[in-house]
Design an enzyme around this catalytic site. Structure first.
Site, PDB file in Angstrom:
ATOM      1  CB  CYS A   5      -0.914  -0.003   1.222  1.00 14.09           C
ATOM      2  SG  CYS A   5      -1.990   1.449   1.331  1.00 14.09           S
ATOM      3  CB  CYS A  24      -7.712   1.959   1.204  1.00 14.66           C
ATOM      4  SG  CYS A  24      -7.843   0.917   2.672  1.00 14.66           S
ATOM      5  CD  GLN A  69     -17.818  -9.661  13.652  1.00 15.04           C
ATOM      6  OE1 GLN A  69     -16.802  -9.064  13.325  1.00 15.04           O
ATOM      7  NE2 GLN A  69     -18.000 -10.109  14.887  1.00 15.04           N
ATOM      8  CB  CYS A  91     -13.145  -7.777  18.967  1.00 18.67           C
ATOM      9  SG  CYS A  91     -14.015  -6.540  19.941  1.00 18.67           S
TER      10      CYS A  91
END
Length: 463
Positions: free
Chosen positions: A72, A160, A294, A416
């Site tokens: 990237c 991105c 999600q 998470c």
């Protein structure tokens, strides 16, 4: 060792959340944003508690884990990804080891099943929140993500890699539309300005796209900016884009919150509908702008598949799905259960869950709006299985006590954030549950984040 002292040294290991452990003059110092095996220069800073931490100044030598060039162009400047210069195998190995170390510290005897990879290493996110701002003080308008370790500066994002290219095209179109209109971005410190965020959701399975432009209200001094925004022109430009997916809805969201959060005080539809349609695990879900879902749709199938495996035999059982979001887990288990009950504090998400359940022809799902801590006392059903999928900070200690008091045979905990997982695992074991097995699931390739699924059963002594 005092504030401002500068040291050089080798990072011993990487800890969650994304901190490297150093040993200097017999003192253990944690430095944020470094990897095991790096040689770094850092300065000492003191927390309010009086403890010392390190502030990274310079990476002198790379870690052996950094075995590739980041693909990237924004990597290093953008704060969104930290691990792009690690091969995916190294990312998985490191995350797995970190989760296991945390669980080992609180779970005396359990089976760790390693880590399950994301089905896609790239272009996996179905939701992004971009911010308006400037790349440097008084610079031109920017739209993208926060600069690494910066609260103020925004990196213009054009390519991105963790999202479908549709996100990049939409981002560039919106920035181009407002460029030159002299409409200021919202200053977080001065609490003035107009343009705040761009929220984009794109379903992985259907390609449907929902776009929400978030601004301050158009009242008083901002009225002239709202008029200059030319929303009809923006809609025309967006719909003219050549995209892989299809734009099904565009909305203008007003947010006058002092906090730097993406929320809605008022939402005005500019085009189409207010949701996208996603399909996972054979079920259809309507996902609106602010309902929890999600962010890795294909990864969610892996995550929930492991949760379903840990749930075991569910025939004729009552199942609680706490912190249920849009009710994905409750609906996944409903066809093979007596009844599922979902509890979620976000009313919009609960309404979506009810609509989704009806659309999936599930009539044994009940969804309740409310804080888990406050709702627990009013639940009439007695669960044999409880699914916990709390936010990052984990379960409120008092809520955890009430959950344990239900005496469900099995609890499946989805986490998470490893640090809150560690705390809650300790509490549940104190309440009479045993950790049987656990598995990490990589829902967020290229980043420091990882999900963990844990199966707990009630100890014989507490039955």
């Amino acid at each position: 060792m005092k504030k401002g002292d500068v040291f050089e040294g080798l990072v011993i290991k990487t800890e969650f959340p994304n901190k490297g452990l150093m040993e200097i003059d017999g003192n253990k110092i944690r430095v944020k944003g470094v990897l095991a095996g790096q040689k770094i220069r850092f300065s000492i800073k003191r927390k309010r508690s009086g403890q010392c931490e390190g502030k990274l100044m310079e990476v002198l030598e790379k870690s052996p884990l950094q075995d590739r060039e980041a693909p990237c162009i924004h990597f290093g400047k953008c704060g969104g990804c930290s691990y792009q210069d690690l091969s995916y195998g190294n990312q998985l190995e490191m995350k797995s080891a970190q989760v296991k170390e945390i669980l080992d510290s609180v779970c005396p005897d359990y089976l760790f099943e390693g880590i399950l990879p994301s089905p896609s290493e790239w272009e996996y996110r179905n939701k992004m929140e971009f911010s308006f701002g400037d790349e440097f003080m008084d610079g031109p308008l920017a739209l993208g993500l926060h600069r690494k370790n910066s609260f103020h500066d925004i990196v213009n994002i054009t390519d991105c890699r963790i999202v479908d290219n549709d996100f990049n095209e939409i981002l560039k179109c919106v920035l181009n539309h407002f460029d030159g209109k002299e409409i200021p971005f919202y200053h977080k410190m001065r609490h003035e300005g107009y343009l705040r965020h761009l929220l984009v959701r794109r379903a992985a399975t259907t390609g449907e796209i929902l776009i929400n432009l978030v601004t301050a209200s158009g009242e008083a001094e901002n009225a002239v900016y709202e008029a200059a925004a030319d929303y009809e022109g923006l809609i025309k430009a967006l719909l003219a884009l050549s995209l892989n997916g299809t734009i099904v809805g565009i909305a203008h969201v007003i947010n006058d919150s002092m906090a730097d959060v993406v929320k809605s005080d008022q939402t005005d539809s500019l085009f189409g509908r207010d949701y996208i349609q996603e399909n996972i695990l054979g079920l259809n879900f309507k996902v609106s702008a602010f309902s929890f879902f999600q962010t890795n749709s294909l990864g969610a199938e892996v995550l929930y598949g492991k949760a379903r495996q840990y749930a075991g035999e569910t025939k004729d059982k009552v199942i609680f799905d706490l912190y249920s979001g849009t009710g994905t887990i409750a609906q996944m288990l409903a066809p093979i259960a007596k009844k599922t009950v979902g509890v979620e504090i976000v009313g919009e998400a609960v309404e979506a869950a009810r609509i989704n359940a009806a659309g999936n022809n599930l009539n044994n799902c009940e969804f309740i709006v409310g804080d888990v801590l406050k709702v627990m006392d009013d639940l009439q059903d007695k669960p044999e299985l409880i699914i916990l999928d709390p936010p990052r900070d984990g379960v409120h200690p008092k809520a955890l006590e009430k959950i344990a008091e239900f005496g469900a045979d099995t609890i499946v905990y989805i986490s998470c954030k490893p640090s809150s997982l560690e705390r809650d695992m300790y509490s549940l074991q104190e309440a009479g549950y045993k950790v049987v097995k656990a598995c990490a699931v990589d829902m967020f390739p290229q980043t420091v984040h990882v999900e963990t699924v844990v199966m707990l059963t009630r100890s014989e002594a507490t039955k």
